[in-house]
Design a protein around this motif. Structure first.
Motif, PDB file in Angstrom:
ATOM      1  N   HIS A  39       0.955  -0.750  -0.733  1.00  0.00           N
ATOM      2  CA  HIS A  39       0.017  -0.007  -0.319  1.00  0.00           C
ATOM      3  C   HIS A  39       0.970   1.387  -0.268  1.00  0.00           C
ATOM      4  CE1 HIS A  39      -2.858  -3.609   1.409  1.00  0.00           C
ATOM      5  NE2 HIS A  39      -4.212  -2.054   0.587  1.00  0.00           N
ATOM      6  N   GLU A  87      -3.808   1.601  -3.256  1.00  0.00           N
ATOM      7  CA  GLU A  87      -3.687   0.530  -3.542  1.00  0.00           C
ATOM      8  C   GLU A  87      -3.983   0.065  -4.668  1.00  0.00           C
ATOM      9  OE1 GLU A  87      -6.285  -2.008  -0.584  1.00  0.00           O
ATOM     10  OE2 GLU A  87      -7.667  -0.776  -0.834  1.00  0.00           O
ATOM     11  N   HIS A  96     -13.078  -4.322   2.081  1.00  0.00           N
ATOM     12  CA  HIS A  96     -10.956  -4.940   2.677  1.00  0.00           C
ATOM     13  C   HIS A  96     -11.473  -3.961   3.605  1.00  0.00           C
ATOM     14  CE1 HIS A  96      -9.114  -3.866  -0.096  1.00  0.00           C
ATOM     15  NE2 HIS A  96      -8.169  -3.892   1.121  1.00  0.00           N
ATOM     16  N   HIS A  98      -8.154  -3.579   6.881  1.00  0.00           N
ATOM     17  CA  HIS A  98      -6.527  -2.638   7.125  1.00  0.00           C
ATOM     18  C   HIS A  98      -5.900  -3.505   8.476  1.00  0.00           C
ATOM     19  CE1 HIS A  98      -6.884  -0.518   3.522  1.00  0.00           C
ATOM     20  NE2 HIS A  98      -6.551  -1.569   2.745  1.00  0.00           N
ATOM     21  N   ASP A 109      -4.057  -6.778   4.254  1.00  0.00           N
ATOM     22  CA  ASP A 109      -5.609  -6.289   3.362  1.00  0.00           C
ATOM     23  C   ASP A 109      -6.314  -7.782   4.150  1.00  0.00           C
ATOM     24  OD1 ASP A 109      -5.122  -4.343   1.823  1.00  0.00           O
ATOM     25  OD2 ASP A 109      -4.951  -5.897  -0.083  1.00  0.00           O
TER      26      ASP A 109
HETATM   27 ZN   LIG Z   1      -6.249  -2.257   0.975  1.00  0.00          ZN
END
Ligand SMILES: [Zn+2]
Ligand SMILES: [Zn+2]
Length: 151
Positions: A39, A87, A96, A98, A109
């Motif tokens: 990321h 991302e 999603h 983190h 993720d």
């Molecule tokens: Zn992510």
């Protein structure tokens, strides 16, 4: 192989928006694809490009990221660190969350249905319709814990 497919798709995406998938844009995307787990921030991406020997201005990297975001190839991730990470957008990943390592800053993720259950519970308990959510879990990644145990 997967990257090649991604690039072909991206070329189409760029064309769809009337942009050209230039060498420089490909290089930026390449870095994001190669290090997608991290990321990356725009500074990180800039550093990786410099490491690869590319002479690219930081402002160009930033402009490219804005464009990539506009065509929905990437998305911003705000982890409340005072800077933005990016991302890859892919259709298979919906919402999603983190897991963030407080030591090395790596990001994992998290795809979990448990959080959907939690959301449903919140909705029915508080008569509230959740439109967006983002959970962040802070801790120490496997790598960083390993380093401590070695000492
Ligand atoms: Zn992510
Ligand atoms: Zn770590």
């Amino acid at each position: 192989m997967k990257d090649e497919v991604q690039h072909i798709n991206l070329k189409e995406k760029f064309r769809g928006y009337g942009y050209k998938y230039t060498e420089q844009r490909q290089q930026v995307m390449e870095v994001i694809l190669q290090h997608w787990q991290l990321h990356l921030s725009s500074d990180d991406i800039y550093e990786f490009l410099r490491e690869k020997g590319l002479n690219i201005a930081q402002s160009t990297v930033y402009r490219t990221l804005v464009m990539l975001e506009r065509i929905q190839a990437i998305r911003k991730v705000d982890l409340s660190e005072g800077y933005t990470r990016y991302e890859i957008c892919s259709h298979e990943d919906r919402v999603h969350h983190h897991l963030i390592c407080s030591q090395c800053g790596s990001v994992i993720d998290l795809h979990s249905n448990l959080l959907e259950d939690l959301e449903n519970e919140i909705c029915s308990k508080h008569d509230f319709h959740v439109k967006n959510r983002c959970f962040k879990f802070y801790g120490k990644c496997k790598k960083c814990r390993g380093q401590l145990e070695d000492k």
